[in-house]
Design an enzyme around this catalytic site. Sequence first.
Site, PDB file in Angstrom:
ATOM      1  N   LYS A 174       0.836  -1.213   0.000  1.00  0.00           N
ATOM      2  CA  LYS A 174       0.000   0.000   0.000  1.00  0.00           C
ATOM      3  C   LYS A 174       0.867   1.258   0.000  1.00  0.00           C
ATOM      4  O   LYS A 174       0.513   2.279  -0.611  1.00  0.00           O
ATOM      5  CB  LYS A 174      -0.918  -0.004   1.215  1.00  0.00           C
ATOM      6  CG  LYS A 174      -1.832   1.234   1.350  1.00  0.00           C
ATOM      7  CD  LYS A 174      -2.715   1.428   0.134  1.00  0.00           C
ATOM      8  CE  LYS A 174      -3.918   2.323   0.412  1.00  0.00           C
ATOM      9  NZ  LYS A 174      -3.599   3.631   0.961  1.00  0.00           N
TER      10      LYS A 174
ATOM     11  N   GLU B  99       0.629   6.802  -6.621  1.00  0.00           N
ATOM     12  CA  GLU B  99      -0.466   7.783  -6.672  1.00  0.00           C
ATOM     13  C   GLU B  99       0.081   9.211  -6.697  1.00  0.00           C
ATOM     14  O   GLU B  99      -0.412  10.057  -7.449  1.00  0.00           O
ATOM     15  CB  GLU B  99      -1.358   7.578  -5.447  1.00  0.00           C
ATOM     16  CG  GLU B  99      -2.542   8.505  -5.334  1.00  0.00           C
ATOM     17  CD  GLU B  99      -3.315   8.238  -4.058  1.00  0.00           C
ATOM     18  OE1 GLU B  99      -3.238   9.079  -3.136  1.00  0.00           O
ATOM     19  OE2 GLU B  99      -3.975   7.182  -3.964  1.00  0.00           O
TER      20      GLU B  99
END
Length: 328
Positions: free
Chosen positions: A178, A185
Amino acid sequence: MQLGMVGLGRMGGNIVRRLMRDGHECVVYDVSADAVTGLVTEGAAGAGSLAELVSQLAAPRAIWLMIPAGLTGKVVDEVAALLEPGDIIIDGGNSNYRDDVRRAAALKDSGIHYVDVGTSGGVFGLERGYCLMVGGESADFARVEPVFATLAPGGEGTSPAARGYLHCGNHGAGHFVKMVHNGIEYGLMAAYAEGFNILRHADAGLGARSADAETAPLSNPDHFKYQLDIGAIAELWRHGSIIGSSLLDLTAMALAKDPTLQNFAGHVADSGEGRWTLQAAIEEGVPAYVLSAALYSRFVSRDRAEYADKLLSAMRLGFGGHTEGPHK
């Protein structure tokens, strides 16, 4: 399956709602009594304290924490003090994977199990489902898998990954994956922002431009006389373009609502994952040019480069007599 949930913010509350829709029994706690009451009216069992939450769960218990990373360590300790051997603590927030490794080792002697879950989906997760990156022992993953299967988007995929959840490895692996996800991102967001900024200034040839030694001239002003509808271009790219994405969807929505972005100051925060990704890249000896530039651009947005920029101006003045000119 029965699950305890600690932390009922935007994601925690919607995780509970999605679970209850699929028949899971949820016992919930939050420091905000109103948040608890709201979910009780929707079918959850409420608790006024961590101890009360634990008392309402049948052993072996599973308790999911959905709280800010800065509070997770304290709450893990408080919850662990109330649990019994065989119970599981699930950290679904954005903790540093190194903390997961340490916490799992610390809980092992007391027989309490630990699972880390990188959770992506944001405010849309309730309807679309969440992408779940899981770390921990295989047996613990299997115990909690019914929860993951409900929370994930699902579909007709033949593997858990194709349905939106994955056991990535041992303790910390979920949050490690993550972490890199969030680093990527940062880079994607920066690429969109820079590209749209170039489009926004495609009319540079229409205005007056200083003609002095301090200003680089346009090579040909006639090549930069486009007044583009940025919102329309964002919407266009959502349909059939190879660069379409959820982030582009959000960009188009923002521009449709506020075409000039006048409600934003442009001060962009970073919550830690980008920094941790770069730290991992440095220790691995792996280059991460785009991710590092994207993180540094966030620092610049918060005026953290102002002093350095003033020094640059001072040096230019010193060696060449270059003045700054009017600020724009």
